[in-house]
Design a protein around this motif. Structure first.
Motif, mmCIF file in Angstrom:
data_model
loop_
_atom_site.group_PDB
_atom_site.id
_atom_site.type_symbol
_atom_site.label_atom_id
_atom_site.label_comp_id
_atom_site.label_asym_id
_atom_site.label_seq_id
_atom_site.Cartn_x
_atom_site.Cartn_y
_atom_site.Cartn_z
ATOM 1 N N ASP A 107 -5.509 -3.308 -5.299
ATOM 2 C CA ASP A 107 -6.805 -3.841 -4.876
ATOM 3 C C ASP A 107 -6.711 -5.250 -4.291
ATOM 4 N N ALA A 108 -5.497 -5.731 -4.110
ATOM 5 C CA ALA A 108 -5.310 -7.026 -3.458
ATOM 6 C C ALA A 108 -4.919 -6.839 -1.994
ATOM 7 N N ASP A 109 -4.664 -5.589 -1.577
ATOM 8 C CA ASP A 109 -4.211 -5.317 -0.208
ATOM 9 C C ASP A 109 -5.060 -4.206 0.402
ATOM 10 N N PRO A 110 -5.847 -4.509 1.441
ATOM 11 C CA PRO A 110 -6.717 -3.496 2.041
ATOM 12 C C PRO A 110 -5.964 -2.394 2.784
ATOM 13 N N ASP A 111 -4.645 -2.542 2.932
ATOM 14 C CA ASP A 111 -3.846 -1.523 3.627
ATOM 15 C C ASP A 111 -3.203 -0.524 2.669
ATOM 16 N N ASN A 112 -3.507 -0.619 1.386
ATOM 17 C CA ASN A 112 -2.964 0.315 0.405
ATOM 18 C C ASN A 112 -4.113 0.989 -0.328
ATOM 19 N N TYR A 113 -4.330 2.279 -0.027
ATOM 20 C CA TYR A 113 -5.384 3.066 -0.663
ATOM 21 C C TYR A 113 -5.044 4.543 -0.510
ATOM 22 N N PRO A 114 -5.615 5.415 -1.319
ATOM 23 C CA PRO A 114 -5.193 6.812 -1.401
ATOM 24 C C PRO A 114 -5.169 7.618 -0.104
ATOM 25 N N THR A 115 -6.065 7.403 0.816
ATOM 26 C CA THR A 115 -6.086 8.234 2.027
ATOM 27 C C THR A 115 -5.368 7.590 3.207
ATOM 28 N N ASN A 116 -4.686 6.469 2.965
ATOM 29 C CA ASN A 116 -3.968 5.785 4.042
ATOM 30 C C ASN A 116 -2.671 6.518 4.366
ATOM 31 N N THR A 117 -2.081 6.205 5.502
ATOM 32 C CA THR A 117 -0.805 6.777 5.930
ATOM 33 C C THR A 117 0.332 5.913 5.397
#
Length: 172
Positions: A107-117
């Motif tokens: 939750d500190a990085d907007p580029d890491n989340y479940p539906t990301n590539t």
């Protein structure tokens, strides 16, 4: 003592009482109505997310730990619409900066989340617990060819897709 029950819920207003030998019309013998204009509001009623003190305990909605209808909200510090499962808040309405989703792995990085590539960057971009070459869904890898004889030409029958150039492999 009899208490006025204007809304007919069986609970009367403590402030509107009379002493009489028999029950007057519109009065009850049970006090505990803090809003005699609402039949659902009285002592012992379930607190709802309604904007009112439904159970007459002085607490309204989310301020009342007994309130029904609250949702679990999760802090979304990085704004990627996925929240941190360890940062939980119950409320009747969505608080600013909170979401219903609790699946963010970073939750500190907007580029890491479940539906990301998943990409070659040393991070778990899609929150599946696998990073870069260890993740079969990774994109952005280079194709490398084994150069077993050191002549700077790789063997096309030995391609290897990796994020970083492995020892003994070249792009040619």
């Amino acid at each position: 003592i009899w208490y006025a029950d204007v809304d007919g819920d069986g609970y009367g207003q403590q402030s509107a009482s009379v002493a009489a030998c028999s029950k007057p019309e519109g009065f009850v013998d049970t006090p505990g109505d803090c809003n005699d204009a609402e039949p659902s509001v009285h002592v012992g009623a379930p607190e709802q997310c309604s904007g009112m003190d439904d159970d007459c305990d002085g607490l309204i909605d989310a301020a009342d730990p007994d309130a029904l209808g609250q949702s679990a909200w999760y802090l979304d510090a990085d704004g990627d619409t996925h929240g941190d499962g360890s940062q939980l808040l119950y409320d009747c309405i969505q608080p600013t900066g909170y979401v219903l989703d609790d699946t963010d792995c970073d939750d500190a990085d907007p580029d890491n989340y479940p539906t990301n590539t998943e990409i070659c960057d040393g991070q778990d971009n899609d929150c599946d617990g696998l990073i870069d070459d260890g993740d079969p869904s990774v994109s952005g890898q280079g194709t490398w060819y084994q150069d077993a004889d050191g002549d700077t030409y790789g063997d096309p029958s030995q391609p290897l897709d990796e994020c970083s150039q492995p020892a003994g492999y070249i792009t040619n």
